[in-house]
Design an enzyme around this catalytic site. Structure first.
Site, PDB file in Angstrom:
ATOM      1  N   PHE A 183       7.081   6.707   9.629  1.00  0.00           N
ATOM      2  CA  PHE A 183       6.580   8.005  10.106  1.00  0.00           C
ATOM      3  C   PHE A 183       6.310   8.884   8.926  1.00  0.00           C
ATOM      4  CE2 PHE A 183       8.465   6.812  14.016  1.00  0.00           C
ATOM      5  CZ  PHE A 183       7.628   7.111  14.889  1.00  0.00           C
ATOM      6  N   GLY A 225       0.905  -1.353  -0.079  1.00  0.00           N
ATOM      7  CA  GLY A 225      -0.014  -0.149  -0.075  1.00  0.00           C
ATOM      8  C   GLY A 225       1.002   1.170   0.003  1.00  0.00           C
ATOM      9  N   CYS A 253      -4.944   8.044   9.021  1.00  0.00           N
ATOM     10  CA  CYS A 253      -4.231   7.591  10.118  1.00  0.00           C
ATOM     11  C   CYS A 253      -4.494   8.681  11.530  1.00  0.00           C
ATOM     12  CB  CYS A 253      -2.802   7.616   9.962  1.00  0.00           C
ATOM     13  SG  CYS A 253      -2.449   6.383   8.726  1.00  0.00           S
ATOM     14  N   PRO A 270      -7.417  -0.243   9.917  1.00  0.00           N
ATOM     15  CA  PRO A 270      -8.458   0.805  10.096  1.00  0.00           C
ATOM     16  C   PRO A 270      -9.106   0.813  11.462  1.00  0.00           C
ATOM     17  CG  PRO A 270      -9.060  -1.011   8.476  1.00  0.00           C
ATOM     18  CD  PRO A 270      -7.878  -1.488   9.025  1.00  0.00           C
ATOM     19  N   LEU A 275       0.736  15.472  16.498  1.00  0.00           N
ATOM     20  CA  LEU A 275       0.601  16.391  15.347  1.00  0.00           C
ATOM     21  C   LEU A 275      -0.783  16.676  14.991  1.00  0.00           C
ATOM     22  CD1 LEU A 275       2.885  14.341  12.860  1.00  0.00           C
ATOM     23  CD2 LEU A 275       3.423  16.483  13.679  1.00  0.00           C
TER      24      LEU A 275
HETATM   25  P1  NAD Z   1      -3.032   0.510   2.545  1.00  0.00           P
HETATM   26  O1  NAD Z   1      -4.529   0.271   2.529  1.00  0.00           O
HETATM   27  O2  NAD Z   1      -2.632   1.569   1.398  1.00  0.00           O
HETATM   28  O3  NAD Z   1      -2.030  -0.959   2.200  1.00  0.00           O
HETATM   29  C1  NAD Z   1      -2.297  -2.145   2.938  1.00  0.00           C
HETATM   30  C2  NAD Z   1      -2.404  -3.297   1.790  1.00  0.00           C
HETATM   31  O4  NAD Z   1      -2.097  -4.421   2.845  1.00  0.00           O
HETATM   32  C3  NAD Z   1      -3.394  -3.445   0.976  1.00  0.00           C
HETATM   33  O5  NAD Z   1      -2.971  -3.299  -0.170  1.00  0.00           O
HETATM   34  C4  NAD Z   1      -3.902  -4.673   1.545  1.00  0.00           C
HETATM   35  O6  NAD Z   1      -4.431  -5.303   0.398  1.00  0.00           O
HETATM   36  C5  NAD Z   1      -2.844  -5.475   1.968  1.00  0.00           C
HETATM   37  N1  NAD Z   1      -3.310  -6.465   2.671  1.00  0.00           N
HETATM   38  C6  NAD Z   1      -4.253  -6.672   3.778  1.00  0.00           C
HETATM   39  N2  NAD Z   1      -3.978  -7.930   4.436  1.00  0.00           N
HETATM   40  C7  NAD Z   1      -3.137  -8.649   3.780  1.00  0.00           C
HETATM   41  C8  NAD Z   1      -2.691  -9.972   3.993  1.00  0.00           C
HETATM   42  N3  NAD Z   1      -3.088 -10.889   4.822  1.00  0.00           N
HETATM   43  N4  NAD Z   1      -1.751 -10.522   3.018  1.00  0.00           N
HETATM   44  C9  NAD Z   1      -1.197  -9.463   2.036  1.00  0.00           C
HETATM   45  N5  NAD Z   1      -1.431  -8.125   1.968  1.00  0.00           N
HETATM   46  C10 NAD Z   1      -2.476  -7.670   2.846  1.00  0.00           C
HETATM   47  O7  NAD Z   1      -2.453   1.049   3.999  1.00  0.00           O
HETATM   48  P2  NAD Z   1      -1.391   1.926   4.034  1.00  0.00           P
HETATM   49  O8  NAD Z   1      -1.768   3.281   4.000  1.00  0.00           O
HETATM   50  O9  NAD Z   1      -0.034   1.632   3.423  1.00  0.00           O
HETATM   51  O10 NAD Z   1      -0.839   1.676   5.942  1.00  0.00           O
HETATM   52  C11 NAD Z   1      -0.577   0.403   6.241  1.00  0.00           C
HETATM   53  C12 NAD Z   1      -0.087   0.564   7.646  1.00  0.00           C
HETATM   54  O11 NAD Z   1       0.634   1.613   7.921  1.00  0.00           O
HETATM   55  C13 NAD Z   1      -1.218   1.071   8.611  1.00  0.00           C
HETATM   56  O12 NAD Z   1      -1.086   0.633   9.860  1.00  0.00           O
HETATM   57  C14 NAD Z   1      -1.280   2.821   8.614  1.00  0.00           C
HETATM   58  O13 NAD Z   1      -1.771   3.130  10.073  1.00  0.00           O
HETATM   59  C15 NAD Z   1       0.314   2.753   8.652  1.00  0.00           C
HETATM   60  N6  NAD Z   1       0.710   4.093   8.285  1.00  0.00           N
HETATM   61  C16 NAD Z   1       0.292   4.584   7.167  1.00  0.00           C
HETATM   62  C17 NAD Z   1       0.933   5.812   6.548  1.00  0.00           C
HETATM   63  C18 NAD Z   1       0.231   6.569   5.329  1.00  0.00           C
HETATM   64  O14 NAD Z   1       0.709   7.704   5.218  1.00  0.00           O
HETATM   65  N7  NAD Z   1      -0.353   5.988   4.706  1.00  0.00           N
HETATM   66  C19 NAD Z   1       1.999   6.268   7.249  1.00  0.00           C
HETATM   67  C20 NAD Z   1       2.508   5.506   8.558  1.00  0.00           C
HETATM   68  C21 NAD Z   1       1.896   4.364   9.018  1.00  0.00           C
HETATM   69  C1  UGA Z   2       0.507  11.943   9.001  1.00  0.00           C
HETATM   70  C2  UGA Z   2       1.839  12.135   9.672  1.00  0.00           C
HETATM   71  O1  UGA Z   2       2.415  13.470   9.249  1.00  0.00           O
HETATM   72  C3  UGA Z   2       2.945  11.039   9.464  1.00  0.00           C
HETATM   73  O2  UGA Z   2       4.005  11.365  10.153  1.00  0.00           O
HETATM   74  C4  UGA Z   2       2.350   9.693   9.656  1.00  0.00           C
HETATM   75  O3  UGA Z   2       3.358   8.882   9.440  1.00  0.00           O
HETATM   76  C5  UGA Z   2       1.169   9.373   8.970  1.00  0.00           C
HETATM   77  O4  UGA Z   2       0.240  10.616   9.290  1.00  0.00           O
HETATM   78  C6  UGA Z   2       0.467   8.077   9.376  1.00  0.00           C
HETATM   79  O5  UGA Z   2       0.657   7.602  10.201  1.00  0.00           O
HETATM   80  O6  UGA Z   2      -0.189   7.859   8.394  1.00  0.00           O
HETATM   81  P1  UGA Z   2      -0.262  12.170   6.316  1.00  0.00           P
HETATM   82  O7  UGA Z   2      -1.586  11.694   7.100  1.00  0.00           O
HETATM   83  O8  UGA Z   2       0.011  11.320   5.189  1.00  0.00           O
HETATM   84  O9  UGA Z   2       0.753  12.000   7.522  1.00  0.00           O
HETATM   85  O10 UGA Z   2      -0.262  13.806   5.877  1.00  0.00           O
HETATM   86  P2  UGA Z   2      -0.026  15.029   6.950  1.00  0.00           P
HETATM   87  O11 UGA Z   2       0.852  15.977   6.245  1.00  0.00           O
HETATM   88  O12 UGA Z   2       0.447  14.587   8.539  1.00  0.00           O
HETATM   89  O13 UGA Z   2      -1.377  15.747   6.727  1.00  0.00           O
HETATM   90  C7  UGA Z   2      -2.721  15.040   7.666  1.00  0.00           C
HETATM   91  C8  UGA Z   2      -3.835  16.092   7.324  1.00  0.00           C
HETATM   92  O14 UGA Z   2      -3.579  17.399   8.144  1.00  0.00           O
HETATM   93  C9  UGA Z   2      -4.112  16.584   5.810  1.00  0.00           C
HETATM   94  O15 UGA Z   2      -5.499  16.563   5.553  1.00  0.00           O
HETATM   95  C10 UGA Z   2      -3.436  17.939   5.925  1.00  0.00           C
HETATM   96  O16 UGA Z   2      -3.865  18.799   4.939  1.00  0.00           O
HETATM   97  C11 UGA Z   2      -3.664  18.510   7.428  1.00  0.00           C
HETATM   98  N1  UGA Z   2      -2.789  19.606   8.064  1.00  0.00           N
HETATM   99  C12 UGA Z   2      -1.677  19.103   7.889  1.00  0.00           C
HETATM  100  C13 UGA Z   2      -3.425  20.742   8.055  1.00  0.00           C
HETATM  101  O17 UGA Z   2      -4.699  20.916   8.013  1.00  0.00           O
HETATM  102  N2  UGA Z   2      -2.672  21.698   8.815  1.00  0.00           N
HETATM  103  C14 UGA Z   2      -1.283  21.588   8.793  1.00  0.00           C
HETATM  104  O18 UGA Z   2      -0.679  22.520   9.189  1.00  0.00           O
HETATM  105  C15 UGA Z   2      -0.720  20.386   8.485  1.00  0.00           C
END
Ligand code: NAD
Ligand code: UGA
Length: 459
Positions: free
Chosen positions: A161, A13, A275, A92, A226
């Site tokens: 992060f 993902g 997140c 989620p 944050l």
């Molecule tokens: P995502 O939904 O984009 O990706 C997750 C993937 O895992 C999907 O493609 C899904 O099909 C796959 N999957 C689910 N179960 C599976 C299984 N059993 N075997 C193989 N594949 C499987 O999610 P994401 O945004 O990449 O987030 C993943 C994790 O990272 C979450 O815990 C999220 O909180 C964390 N995280 C996300 C962000 C972000 O910016 N999106 C940043 C930091 C941390």
């Molecule tokens: C956030 C964190 O910044 C990452 O460090 C973390 O890894 C990630 O969540 C996660 O765990 O998924 P992300 O959600 O991708 O990253 O994007 P951000 O840049 O944090 O923005 C989040 C939301 O806050 C957006 O809707 C953005 O527009 C809003 N935002 C951000 C504001 O409204 N004001 C600001 O000053 C900054």
């Protein structure tokens, strides 16, 4: 070609894809494989059209795919051959049963643990890359210990992060890399193995090691802090709108104090993304589980202010449009939850669009990257909506523009031309404070920013 080590990432993902692409780029002697249950996604990762938009990602994928980075749907073989497994599946908010609406839904994560257990023949390090409730590693260990084929597992926490839209930059130059492990000989050895990967490009002093639980909890706390900054500034934006103070001036004035800092103080329509909300609610749920009601209430307020900000924004739109938007054309500029991504998960645009449709407005939505997701998100929603890649066409005949996402593209359009194409009076609701308000007012627009006095001819 023989590789020194084999790394597997389960979950292709927004996190798994970019993170592993950077590891593959920086560690050419390691084979990196990413697997996913979603075969269509894997097909896209292997094609010219990647499943996610992230600046700089395509260039890296083109360089390393087929050399030491591989995308596959064969999860079993991936697990069998790997030395290190990163788990990066979605976690989620639970929508059913105990903890619905707050707790983390761990079904995908648990399935992964079972897959690892069933397909492992030798020793492996399992690194939690996804965001999980504190103490999840204990559950992972319990599952993995039920094996009887002699395979040894060491579970470490290595939360990610990165922010979407700047993922590649964040991965190449992280503020820190966090690795949590048991403080046992095997735990510390596993942490060192993970640290060795990042040490290819991250200075050692930025690689922080902690105990497992500190690492898991730090991830939730980082997101809570944050998001808290955004809710704090957004709560003050409401007060600014009542007092003629200017939120941008306040952000600058308070952010200049180094103890506060200038980042993440942009008032907005509210934070979105997959997140912040889920992680804060999860943090609150964990606190409740330990009987810490006040702690839970404190953090829940951050989410409540975020909901309030979105409701307030829609309320302001309706009020400024003479308390009715029935049959009025409104252009929605931006559907992604932030700029430079096509991701629409928890985007404030979804709430705003639904509310305006309930009020019977006619909407045209434009976004440089998120229209495909917008179509999916709004499928089956009642009301008149068109999707328009060209923002000029989206604004055609509209009474108002509602700017939801801070795309650079929206800053540099020819607004004089747009003004001519719109119905008068023409209104702009700048949900990100990115437009030049005085200049636009001079063009004839009525401007409604967030947390600043509006500039309007409609007195
Ligand atoms: P995502 O939904 O984009 O990706 C997750 C993937 O895992 C999907 O493609 C899904 O099909 C796959 N999957 C689910 N179960 C599976 C299984 N059993 N075997 C193989 N594949 C499987 O999610 P994401 O945004 O990449 O987030 C993943 C994790 O990272 C979450 O815990 C999220 O909180 C964390 N995280 C996300 C962000 C972000 O910016 N999106 C940043 C930091 C941390
Ligand atoms: C956030 C964190 O910044 C990452 O460090 C973390 O890894 C990630 O969540 C996660 O765990 O998924 P992300 O959600 O991708 O990253 O994007 P951000 O840049 O944090 O923005 C989040 C939301 O806050 C957006 O809707 C953005 O527009 C809003 N935002 C951000 C504001 O409204 N004001 C600001 O000053 C900054």
């Amino acid at each position: 070609m023989s590789f020194e080590k084999k790394i597997l990432c389960i979950g292709a993902g927004y996190v798994g894809g970019p993170t592993m692409a950077v590891i593959a780029l920086k560690c050419p002697e390691y084979k990196v494989t990413i697997v996913d249950i979603n075969e269509e996604k894997i097909r896209k990762w292997n094609s010219g059209e990647l499943p996610i938009y992230e600046p700089g990602l395509e260039e890296i994928i083109t360089k390393v795919r087929g050399s030491n980075l591989f995308f596959s749907a064969d999860i079993k073989s991936g697990i069998k051959e790997s030395d290190i497994i990163f788990v990066s599946v979605n976690t989620p908010t639970k929508t059913f049963g105990l903890g619905a609406g707050m707790a983390s839904d761990l079904q995908y994560w648990e399935k992964t643990a079972q897959q690892i257990l069933e397909n492992s023949e030798g020793p492996k390090i399992v690194a939690e890359k996804c965001t999980l409730p504190v103490k999840t590693a204990q559950a992972m260990e319990r599952i993995l210990k039920t094996n009887n084929n002699g395979a040894q597992f060491e579970v470490v926490s290595n939360p990610e992060f990165l922010s979407e839209g700047t993922a590649i930059q964040d991965l190449l130059e992280p503020d820190r890399v966090l690795i949590g492990s048991h403080r046992t000989e095997s735990g510390l050895k596993a942490a060192e193995e993970i640290g060795k990967i990042y040490a290819h490009w991250v200075p050692r002093e930025k690689i922080i090691t902690t105990n497992l639980w500190s690492s898991e909890l730090s991830k939730l706390v980082a997101n809570a802090f944050l998001a808290q900054r955004i809710s704090s500034i957004n709560s003050i934006s409401a007060l600014c709108e009542k007092t003629d103070a200017d939120i941008a001036e306040i952000s600058y004035a308070i952010g200049s104090d180094r103890r506060i800092g200038s980042k993440f103080l942009n008032a907005s329509v509210g934070f979105g993304g997959s997140c912040f909300k889920k992680d804060i609610l999860n943090l609150a749920y964990i606190a409740e589980g330990y009987g810490l009601r006040e702690v839970a209430e404190y953090w829940k307020k951050v989410v409540e202010i975020n909901d309030y900000q979105q409701e307030r924004f829609v309320g302001n739109i309706i009020k400024a449009m003479f308390n009715t938007v029935v049959g009025k054309r409104i252009a929605i500029f931006g559907f992604a939850f932030k700029a430079n991504t096509g991701d629409t998960r928890e985007s404030p645009a979804k709430f705003i669009v639904r509310k305006l449709l309930e009020e019977k407005a006619i909407l045209s939505i434009t976004d440089p990257q998120a229209l495909e997701n917008a179509r999916i998100d709004l499928a089956g929603v009642e009301g008149e909506i068109t999707f328009e890649r060209d923002p000029y066409r989206a604004a055609d005949g509209a009474s108002a523009i509602v700017l939801v996402t801070e795309w650079d593209e929206f800053k540099t359009l020819n607004y004089e031309a747009i003004y001519k194409r719109m119905k008068k009076p023409a209104l702009i609701f700048d949900g990100r404070n990115i437009l030049e308000h005085q200049k636009f007012f001079a063009l004839g627009f009525n401007i409604y920013p967030i947390g600043k006095p509006s500039l309007t001819y409609l007195k």
